[in-house]
Each structure stands twice: as C-alpha cells, then as structure tokens.
Design an enzyme around this catalytic site. Structure first.
Site, mmCIF file in Angstrom:
data_model
loop_
_atom_site.group_PDB
_atom_site.id
_atom_site.type_symbol
_atom_site.label_atom_id
_atom_site.label_comp_id
_atom_site.label_asym_id
_atom_site.label_seq_id
_atom_site.Cartn_x
_atom_site.Cartn_y
_atom_site.Cartn_z
ATOM 1 N N ARG A 15 0.851 -1.372 0.176
ATOM 2 C CA ARG A 15 -0.041 -0.279 -0.134
ATOM 3 C C ARG A 15 0.987 0.853 0.440
ATOM 4 O O ARG A 15 1.739 0.793 0.202
ATOM 5 C CB ARG A 15 -0.821 -0.021 1.306
ATOM 6 C CG ARG A 15 -1.664 -1.030 1.399
ATOM 7 C CD ARG A 15 -2.847 -0.907 2.849
ATOM 8 N NE ARG A 15 -2.194 -1.967 3.619
ATOM 9 C CZ ARG A 15 -2.096 -2.115 4.656
ATOM 10 N NH1 ARG A 15 -3.396 -1.649 4.958
ATOM 11 N NH2 ARG A 15 -1.297 -1.787 5.785
ATOM 12 N N LYS A 75 2.157 1.462 7.363
ATOM 13 C CA LYS A 75 3.007 0.588 8.390
ATOM 14 C C LYS A 75 4.716 0.868 9.242
ATOM 15 O O LYS A 75 5.026 2.428 8.794
ATOM 16 C CB LYS A 75 3.680 -0.653 8.325
ATOM 17 C CG LYS A 75 2.689 -1.281 7.634
ATOM 18 C CD LYS A 75 1.858 -1.735 8.055
ATOM 19 C CE LYS A 75 1.668 -2.857 9.009
ATOM 20 N NZ LYS A 75 0.610 -3.353 9.383
ATOM 21 N N TYR A 94 -0.174 3.991 11.305
ATOM 22 C CA TYR A 94 -0.232 3.002 12.336
ATOM 23 C C TYR A 94 0.903 2.119 12.946
ATOM 24 O O TYR A 94 2.029 2.118 12.322
ATOM 25 C CB TYR A 94 -0.322 1.122 11.244
ATOM 26 C CG TYR A 94 -2.000 1.300 10.639
ATOM 27 C CD1 TYR A 94 -3.126 1.520 11.764
ATOM 28 C CD2 TYR A 94 -2.513 1.191 9.116
ATOM 29 C CE1 TYR A 94 -4.029 1.746 11.160
ATOM 30 C CE2 TYR A 94 -3.431 1.195 8.947
ATOM 31 C CZ TYR A 94 -4.789 1.198 9.522
ATOM 32 O OH TYR A 94 -5.220 1.285 8.771
ATOM 33 N N ASP A 270 -4.683 -12.587 14.257
ATOM 34 C CA ASP A 270 -3.536 -10.762 14.580
ATOM 35 C C ASP A 270 -4.369 -10.593 15.819
ATOM 36 O O ASP A 270 -2.585 -10.322 16.436
ATOM 37 C CB ASP A 270 -4.441 -9.358 13.613
ATOM 38 C CG ASP A 270 -5.303 -9.067 14.305
ATOM 39 O OD1 ASP A 270 -6.012 -9.771 14.271
ATOM 40 O OD2 ASP A 270 -4.948 -7.913 13.588
HETATM 41 N N1 LIG Z 1 -6.197 -10.820 9.639
HETATM 42 C C1 LIG Z 1 -6.589 -9.035 9.068
HETATM 43 O O1 LIG Z 1 -5.778 -9.252 8.079
HETATM 44 C C2 LIG Z 1 -7.211 -8.452 10.026
HETATM 45 C C3 LIG Z 1 -7.480 -7.662 9.266
HETATM 46 C C4 LIG Z 1 -8.392 -6.264 9.643
HETATM 47 C C5 LIG Z 1 -8.591 -6.561 11.515
HETATM 48 N N2 LIG Z 1 -8.541 -7.863 12.056
HETATM 49 C C6 LIG Z 1 -8.471 -8.843 13.245
HETATM 50 O O2 LIG Z 1 -10.152 -8.999 12.818
HETATM 51 C C7 LIG Z 1 -10.715 -9.417 14.320
HETATM 52 C C8 LIG Z 1 -12.329 -8.424 14.194
HETATM 53 O O3 LIG Z 1 -12.103 -6.967 13.916
HETATM 54 P P1 LIG Z 1 -13.448 -5.867 13.407
HETATM 55 O O4 LIG Z 1 -13.149 -5.075 13.849
HETATM 56 O O5 LIG Z 1 -14.568 -6.669 13.699
HETATM 57 O O6 LIG Z 1 -13.953 -6.340 15.928
HETATM 58 P P2 LIG Z 1 -15.251 -5.744 16.049
HETATM 59 O O7 LIG Z 1 -14.703 -5.019 18.105
HETATM 60 O O8 LIG Z 1 -15.665 -4.773 14.888
HETATM 61 O O9 LIG Z 1 -16.281 -6.598 16.793
HETATM 62 C C9 LIG Z 1 -15.457 -7.792 17.181
HETATM 63 C C10 LIG Z 1 -17.472 -8.972 18.035
HETATM 64 O O10 LIG Z 1 -16.961 -9.331 18.153
HETATM 65 C C11 LIG Z 1 -17.925 -9.675 19.031
HETATM 66 N N3 LIG Z 1 -17.302 -10.568 20.227
HETATM 67 C C12 LIG Z 1 -16.640 -10.693 21.151
HETATM 68 N N4 LIG Z 1 -15.924 -12.009 22.238
HETATM 69 C C13 LIG Z 1 -17.353 -13.138 20.834
HETATM 70 C C14 LIG Z 1 -17.842 -14.321 21.317
HETATM 71 N N5 LIG Z 1 -17.246 -14.871 23.045
HETATM 72 N N6 LIG Z 1 -18.446 -14.828 20.106
HETATM 73 C C15 LIG Z 1 -18.933 -13.477 19.155
HETATM 74 N N7 LIG Z 1 -18.503 -12.172 19.021
HETATM 75 C C16 LIG Z 1 -17.916 -12.286 20.134
HETATM 76 C C17 LIG Z 1 -17.994 -8.450 19.718
HETATM 77 O O11 LIG Z 1 -19.265 -8.102 20.350
HETATM 78 C C18 LIG Z 1 -17.668 -8.125 18.865
HETATM 79 O O12 LIG Z 1 -19.766 -7.407 18.069
HETATM 80 C C19 LIG Z 1 -10.188 -8.277 15.186
HETATM 81 O O13 LIG Z 1 -9.250 -9.502 15.683
HETATM 82 C C20 LIG Z 1 -8.931 -7.584 14.531
HETATM 83 O O14 LIG Z 1 -7.656 -7.147 14.736
HETATM 84 C C21 LIG Z 1 -7.232 -9.253 10.816
#
Ligand SMILES: NC(=O)c1ccc[n+]([C@@H]2O[C@H](COP(=O)([O-])OP(=O)(O)OC[C@H]3O[C@@H](n4cnc5c(N)ncnc54)[C@H](O)[C@@H]3O)[C@@H](O)[C@H]2O)c1
Length: 371
Positions: A15, A75, A94, A270
């Site tokens: 990016r 980054k 970030y 992550d």
């Molecule tokens: N791998 C990647 O490239 C990448 C990219 C972006 C985000 N992420 C990760 O994805 C994850 C989710 O991010 P997000 O932006 O959607 O977060 P978010 O806070 O918007 O959503 C998380 C949801 O999980 C729910 N939750 C918590 N405990 C739970 C359980 N036991 N059962 C079911 N639901 C539960 C919460 O109520 C919330 O609605 C984070 O760990 C973020 O870092 C990873």
C-alpha cells in the site's frame, strides 16, 4: 507544511499512504508533498500521476524524511528507518507500539510526534482508521474461504453461491463486528446460507435488521456453535475483545464435528486467533490442514489487495492529514478529540496510557504537551 510519503519497505506491504487525489487536495491548500519514487506503483499510481497534480518526486527514502515536516505512512517505521525520523517531525501511521518495545524506544528517542492511526477514536468509541481495513478483511475472508473450498485447493468442493435445484454452501461467521458484518454481507450476497454469531443481543438485533434474509443471527455459545459445525462448509472467525487475546471459540476437538475438506478462516489471528488450531500464515503459503479441516490464517489480509486497500485507507486518513497540515499538530489535536487520542509519543514523552503500561514507562498527561 512539507509532507513526505515514503515507499513502504516492510515485507509484503504494497500500500501507499497517499493517492494522487490526496496530493492534489494538499497542493491546492498550499502545501508541498514529496513522494518517494515508486511509492505508489503497487497501488496502481505511477510517479507521473503524482507529478501531474503538483507532487514532487524524490529519489530516496532518506530524501523524503530529510525534507518533510510530516511523514505520512502505512506501516510503522522498521529498523532501517529509525535513524531517519527527526526531532519535532510528525509521523502519522499505524504504529501498534504496545506490540513492539524496540519501536517504542526508537520513536521515543527520536523526539518525533508520533500519531497512531489505530488509536484515533471517535466519541462513539469507533476507530475510523482501523475500520476500512476490517471492511477489506471481512470481504476478503469470504473470497479466501471460497477459494479454499475448491477441490483443487484441498477443499470439499462446495460452491458457496446457490443455483437452481441445489442447496447453497453454509457459512458460519463468529463475531458480528466490522469484519463479521462485512463477511456476512459478502457471503450473503453470493447466495450462501449464512449464520452470524455474537455475544451482544443489541448487536444481533441491529444485524437482523440490516442483513439479507439468507443471513440469520445466533447467540454465540459453545452449544450453539457445536450444533452448527456438522452442517457448515466455511467458518470465519472475527471476534474481538478490545485489548485482550481473542477467545478460543473452536477447540481442536470441535474440528472433528466438521466434514473433511471444510474450511476455517481465522481473521482474528492478529490478536492470537479464535480457533485453538490457528497459527499465522502468509499470502505466499496461506493454508494448512488440521484433522482434515483447511485453515487460512493470514495476519495481513488487506496487504493482498493494495489497490483497494490504499483507496479505503486514504479515504479515511486524508481528512486528518489535511487537519494536521492546515492547523499544525497542536491546534489540530486541541480542536479534534479523535485526533488527540491518536497522540502516542510526543517529543520523547509517552502520552498514551496503553503504550506506557505495555512497557512499564511513565505516561505524561496529553493535555500537558498541548499547552
Ligand atoms: N487478519 C487481518 O488481516 C485482519 C484485518 C482486520 C482486522 N482483523 C482482526 O479481526 C478481528 C475483528 O475485528 P473487528 O474490526 O470486526 O472488531 P469489532 O470490535 O468490530 O467486532 C468484534 C465483535 O466480536 C464480538 N465478540 C466478542 N466476543 C465474542 C464471542 N465470544 N462470540 C462471538 N462474538 C464475540 C463483539 O461483540 C464484536 O461485535 C480483530 O481481531 C481484528 O484485529 C484482522
């Protein structure tokens, strides 16, 4: 202000922190924007595209850092960039300081003003500069899962979308936040039979209002997840408990409830992953198999989509870049609480409690550095 956009040099980061449209806006406001030669190429922007809107191309990363009052990046600076950051320079990117002690020490010593995308926070607690990448990851997770389900990739050979006379593929999304909602919308749009789980009833009430009829909501509990697994082709893990490791919602023994060739995509990798059997993978080798179930656990999913991700990220960052350029960091942070929350390190002082706590360092009240 002189604003610099270096080429990202972190492994597999394609990016760029500013599009030519962003440069055009800043130049129109009277600012000078330096772009490192080649910085936009992987995102589809040639040096000439920046020059056409008034940007200036500099050959090397050292030139960009040396010439700029503010560095805008994607980054965190990596080790070879540490010595390029100057006292009093604004670095807007970030950082994820709480995960990197070396970076924290280096930026503290640099005397720079470090404003972290990930801690910019609105009054409703939303994180506007993290959100677009979660939107990309949620959509891309379905794409990755659908591909892994293809027989030549080791999957059971189920097409997610429906077709006349054949039942559609079944998708279970764990977590109904930004990633989960994006995934459910995408899988639902393909015609899959989708179930989305969350622990928050108000969130599920909202989701059931906005999602299409082929997406159902279900309270997240071990019992409910166990009941779903025998019928599911693809599970997407998207849970987050802010500031904590992800809970393990799928244990190794639960994998045996799934059919061989089923797929699990752990987007929460992550934060440690929400499946017991998850371990981080890369775009070059994204999947592995445990007990017959394919696992996809890429930690930087948006990195595979630089053209889309660059546009989504810069749409969100540009208004803040403009504020910083027009008002200077102090005035901009005094007037905009969301931006103030982005301040992590200011001229050798840590001003963000989370960063200070992570490395057991003193924290200075952010108001003190804004006077
Ligand atoms: N791998 C990647 O490239 C990448 C990219 C972006 C985000 N992420 C990760 O994805 C994850 C989710 O991010 P997000 O932006 O959607 O977060 P978010 O806070 O918007 O959503 C998380 C949801 O999980 C729910 N939750 C918590 N405990 C739970 C359980 N036991 N059962 C079911 N639901 C539960 C919460 O109520 C919330 O609605 C984070 O760990 C973020 O870092 C990873």
């Amino acid at each position: 202000m002189k604003i610099g956009v270096p080429k990202e040099i972190k492994n597999n980061e394609n990016r760029v922190a500013m599009t030519p449209y962003g440069v055009a806006d800043l130049v129109r406001l009277g600012h000078v924007v330096y772009i490192q030669s080649g910085a936009g190429s992987e995102s589809g922007f040639a040096d000439q595209d920046y020059v056409q809107v008034g940007g200036s191309i500099l050959p090397g990363i050292e030139d960009v850092y040396a010439a700029s009052d503010m560095i805008v990046k994607v980054k965190e600076p990596i080790e070879q960039e540490y010595s390029l950051v100057r006292p009093g320079q604004i670095v807007f990117t970030y950082f994820h300081f709480a995960a990197d002690e070396k970076l924290t020490a280096a930026m503290k010593n640099s005397g720079a003003i470090c404003i972290a995308y990930e801690t910019v926070e609105r009054a409703d607690f939303s994180l506007p500069l993290l959100l677009p990448m979660s939107e990309v990851a949620g959509r891309a997770a379905v794409q990755a899962g659908a591909r892994a389900l293809e027989r030549p990739y080791g999957g059971k050979g189920v097409l997610l979308g429906s077709l006349p006379g054949v039942k559609p593929g079944k998708v279970l999304v764990l977590g109904g936040g930004v990633v989960g909602t994006s995934a459910a919308l995408t899988a639902g749009g393909m015609g899959a039979d989708v179930t989305i789980c969350d622990i928050s009833i108000p969130r599920m009430r909202y989701l059931s209002e906005i999602l299409p009829p082929n997406v159902k909501t279900l309270l997240s509990s071990e019992h409910n997840i166990r009941c779903e697994l025998p019928h599911v082709d693809l599970v997407i893990g998207a849970v987050l408990i802010a500031g904590a490791k992800a809970p393990k919602l799928l244990t190794r023994s639960m994998l045996s409830l799934m059919e061989p060739g089923s797929v699990v995509v752990d987007v929460a990798i992550d934060q440690g992953g929400c499946f017991e059997t998850s371990r981080p993978t890369s775009h070059s080798n994204p999947t592995y198999v445990v007990d017959g179930v394919l696992h996809y656990c890429v930690a930087n999913i948006p990195g595979a989509f630089p053209r889309t991700s660059t546009l989504a990220l810069t749409n969100a960052t540009l208004p803040y870049v403009v504020l910083l350029a027009v008002k200077g960091w102090k005035q901009a942070c005094r007037e905009h609480v969301d931006l103030k929350k982005g301040l992590n390190i200011v001229e050798k002082q840590i001003v963000h409690l989370g960063v200070a706590r992570a490395w057991n360092l003193p924290c200075v009240d952010v108001e003190a550095v804004l006077n």
